[in-house]
Design a protein around this motif. Structure first.
Motif, PDB file in Angstrom:
ATOM      1  N   ARG A 204       0.844  -1.197   0.000  1.00  0.00           N
ATOM      2  CA  ARG A 204       0.000   0.000   0.000  1.00  0.00           C
ATOM      3  C   ARG A 204       0.883   1.253   0.000  1.00  0.00           C
ATOM      4  O   ARG A 204       1.843   1.345   0.755  1.00  0.00           O
ATOM      5  N   PHE A 205       0.493   2.209  -0.832  1.00  0.00           N
ATOM      6  CA  PHE A 205       1.256   3.444  -0.987  1.00  0.00           C
ATOM      7  C   PHE A 205       0.334   4.639  -0.796  1.00  0.00           C
ATOM      8  O   PHE A 205      -0.870   4.565  -1.038  1.00  0.00           O
ATOM      9  N   THR A 212      -3.921   7.338  -2.708  1.00  0.00           N
ATOM     10  CA  THR A 212      -3.456   6.036  -2.218  1.00  0.00           C
ATOM     11  C   THR A 212      -3.543   5.008  -3.327  1.00  0.00           C
ATOM     12  O   THR A 212      -4.407   5.088  -4.219  1.00  0.00           O
ATOM     13  N   VAL A 213      -2.637   4.048  -3.275  1.00  0.00           N
ATOM     14  CA  VAL A 213      -2.589   2.975  -4.273  1.00  0.00           C
ATOM     15  C   VAL A 213      -2.261   1.676  -3.557  1.00  0.00           C
ATOM     16  O   VAL A 213      -1.408   1.650  -2.659  1.00  0.00           O
ATOM     17  N   ALA A 214      -2.931   0.607  -3.933  1.00  0.00           N
ATOM     18  CA  ALA A 214      -2.606  -0.737  -3.444  1.00  0.00           C
ATOM     19  C   ALA A 214      -2.230  -1.588  -4.646  1.00  0.00           C
ATOM     20  O   ALA A 214      -2.961  -1.633  -5.643  1.00  0.00           O
ATOM     21  N   VAL A 215      -1.088  -2.232  -4.586  1.00  0.00           N
ATOM     22  CA  VAL A 215      -0.625  -3.069  -5.698  1.00  0.00           C
ATOM     23  C   VAL A 215      -0.279  -4.462  -5.179  1.00  0.00           C
ATOM     24  O   VAL A 215       0.027  -4.643  -3.995  1.00  0.00           O
ATOM     25  N   GLN A 216      -0.330  -5.417  -6.081  1.00  0.00           N
ATOM     26  CA  GLN A 216       0.088  -6.787  -5.778  1.00  0.00           C
ATOM     27  C   GLN A 216       1.341  -7.080  -6.584  1.00  0.00           C
ATOM     28  O   GLN A 216       1.263  -7.403  -7.767  1.00  0.00           O
ATOM     29  N   ARG A 241      10.620  -4.376   0.031  1.00  0.00           N
ATOM     30  CA  ARG A 241      10.197  -3.364   1.000  1.00  0.00           C
ATOM     31  C   ARG A 241      10.690  -3.827   2.368  1.00  0.00           C
ATOM     32  O   ARG A 241      10.217  -4.828   2.900  1.00  0.00           O
ATOM     33  N   LEU A 242      11.660  -3.087   2.925  1.00  0.00           N
ATOM     34  CA  LEU A 242      12.295  -3.517   4.166  1.00  0.00           C
ATOM     35  C   LEU A 242      12.514  -2.327   5.097  1.00  0.00           C
ATOM     36  O   LEU A 242      12.661  -1.187   4.640  1.00  0.00           O
ATOM     37  N   TRP A 263       6.266   8.127  -2.761  1.00  0.00           N
ATOM     38  CA  TRP A 263       5.205   7.220  -2.321  1.00  0.00           C
ATOM     39  C   TRP A 263       5.685   6.451  -1.086  1.00  0.00           C
ATOM     40  O   TRP A 263       5.885   5.247  -1.130  1.00  0.00           O
ATOM     41  N   PRO A 264       5.877   7.134   0.020  1.00  0.00           N
ATOM     42  CA  PRO A 264       6.443   6.446   1.190  1.00  0.00           C
ATOM     43  C   PRO A 264       5.483   5.406   1.755  1.00  0.00           C
ATOM     44  O   PRO A 264       4.265   5.582   1.755  1.00  0.00           O
ATOM     45  N   SER A 265       6.068   4.338   2.237  1.00  0.00           N
ATOM     46  CA  SER A 265       5.275   3.326   2.935  1.00  0.00           C
ATOM     47  C   SER A 265       4.857   3.872   4.286  1.00  0.00           C
ATOM     48  O   SER A 265       5.614   4.619   4.919  1.00  0.00           O
ATOM     49  N   PRO A 266       3.642   3.559   4.772  1.00  0.00           N
ATOM     50  CA  PRO A 266       3.236   4.054   6.097  1.00  0.00           C
ATOM     51  C   PRO A 266       4.225   3.616   7.178  1.00  0.00           C
ATOM     52  O   PRO A 266       4.724   2.492   7.159  1.00  0.00           O
ATOM     53  N   THR A 267       4.521   4.535   8.098  1.00  0.00           N
ATOM     54  CA  THR A 267       5.408   4.166   9.202  1.00  0.00           C
ATOM     55  C   THR A 267       4.684   3.205  10.146  1.00  0.00           C
ATOM     56  O   THR A 267       3.471   3.227  10.281  1.00  0.00           O
TER      57      THR A 267
END
Length: 297
Positions: A204-205, A212-216, A241-242, A263-267
């Motif tokens: 999720r971005f 917002t965007v969700a990708v697989q 993603r680490l 497009w940061p990943s949620p903290t």
């Protein structure tokens, strides 16, 4: 009002922990008959069976399963009360049992605990490292560190800091495959999935403005260890993603490169999780306070 049979509750907790009347009796330095009588006394008072007993197997009944956590808390709070009383009149000593995620524990917790033990030579630290979700009560831990969103529960959770995550790949991979500028482009790339989280197959971005965007992502490697992905990442096999504590040094050394910076990943929060009771031995409070101070932003 009739007082609870605290001894019977404690012995019930010990039998649940050791899965044996004999082993529980040995741990408490009493006879097996004493344990058996206490369990029978408790069952009679509660008007329900706590165990299903056969010649080969001892199993909790449904009532026993529902009451096991209560018994464990009664036992642990009694032990904590006695230890707290002793600690108040003596130096900090004894065992502190902690849990932590594997990679974070090795990289961040172990050095802090080394400093803490140097300050308190009479304290013994029992550290359990695992990326699996640890049942705090069942495992007998004084506290555990969790990197996750904390659901509502009877446990007490103290947020210490935020943990940043990055989308990373080697410069060689990005030169060869191209640098994604939008999350939707990840479908064209080989990706590594960390599987020890809910819904690892969805990334999720979000970015400024509320989009917002969700990708697989297309999986090339899946693992329950982020550290296990590093060799393949450095070799230019794909994108992962680490968290910062795993890839921070590689980003500084430029062996890995961060992408999708808009497009940061949620903290995710780092939480110090303890049982519901505020009653703890002084040595445990000292260790938890030291960890909280060392890990705070």
């Amino acid at each position: 009002m009739r007082l609870p049979d605290f001894e019977a509750w404690a012995m019930f907790a010990a039998v649940v922990e050791h899965r044996s009347f004999t082993d529980a009796a040995r741990a408490m330095s009493v006879s097996k008959a004493t344990v058996s009588k206490a369990i029978s006394r408790l069952e009679q008072h509660l008007d329900t069976s706590l165990f299903s007993r056969t010649s080969r197997r001892l199993a909790l009944t449904e009532s026993g399963r529902r009451l096991a956590d209560h018994a464990a808390r009664i036992m642990s709070e009694g032990v904590a009360a006695e230890e707290a009383a002793r600690d108040e009149i003596s130096e900090l000593a004894g065992i502190v049992r902690l849990g932590a995620p594997m990679s974070f524990g090795l990289k961040k917790i172990a050095p802090v605990l080394a400093d803490f033990m140097a300050l308190h030579p009479a304290i013994v630290v029992d550290l359990h490292l695992s990326d699996e979700r640890i049942d705090l009560v069942e495992s007998g831990l004084d506290a555990t560190l969790r990197i996750a969103a904390m659901p509502d529960s009877s446990l007490r959770a103290r947020r210490l800091c935020d943990v940043m995550t990055h989308y990373v790949a080697s410069p060689e991979y990005l030169d060869r495959k191209g640098r994604p500028t939008h999350p939707s482009q990840l479908s064209e790339h080989d990706c590594f999935l960390y599987t020890n989280i809910p819904n690892p197959e969805t990334w999720r971005f979000s970015r400024a403005g509320g989009e917002t965007v969700a990708v697989q992502p297309r999986p090339r490697m899946m693992s329950n260890s982020g550290d296990a992905m590093l060799a393949a990442l450095r070799a230019g096999v794909g994108i992962a993603r680490l968290p910062d504590f795993i890839v921070g040094e590689d980003l500084q050394n430029k062996t890995l490169e961060a992408i999708l910076l808009d497009w940061p990943s949620p903290t995710v929060g780092l939480h110090l999780v303890t049982p519901p009771s505020r009653l703890r031995p002084a040595r445990v409070d000292a260790c938890l306070d030291y960890l909280a101070q060392a890990l705070a932003p």
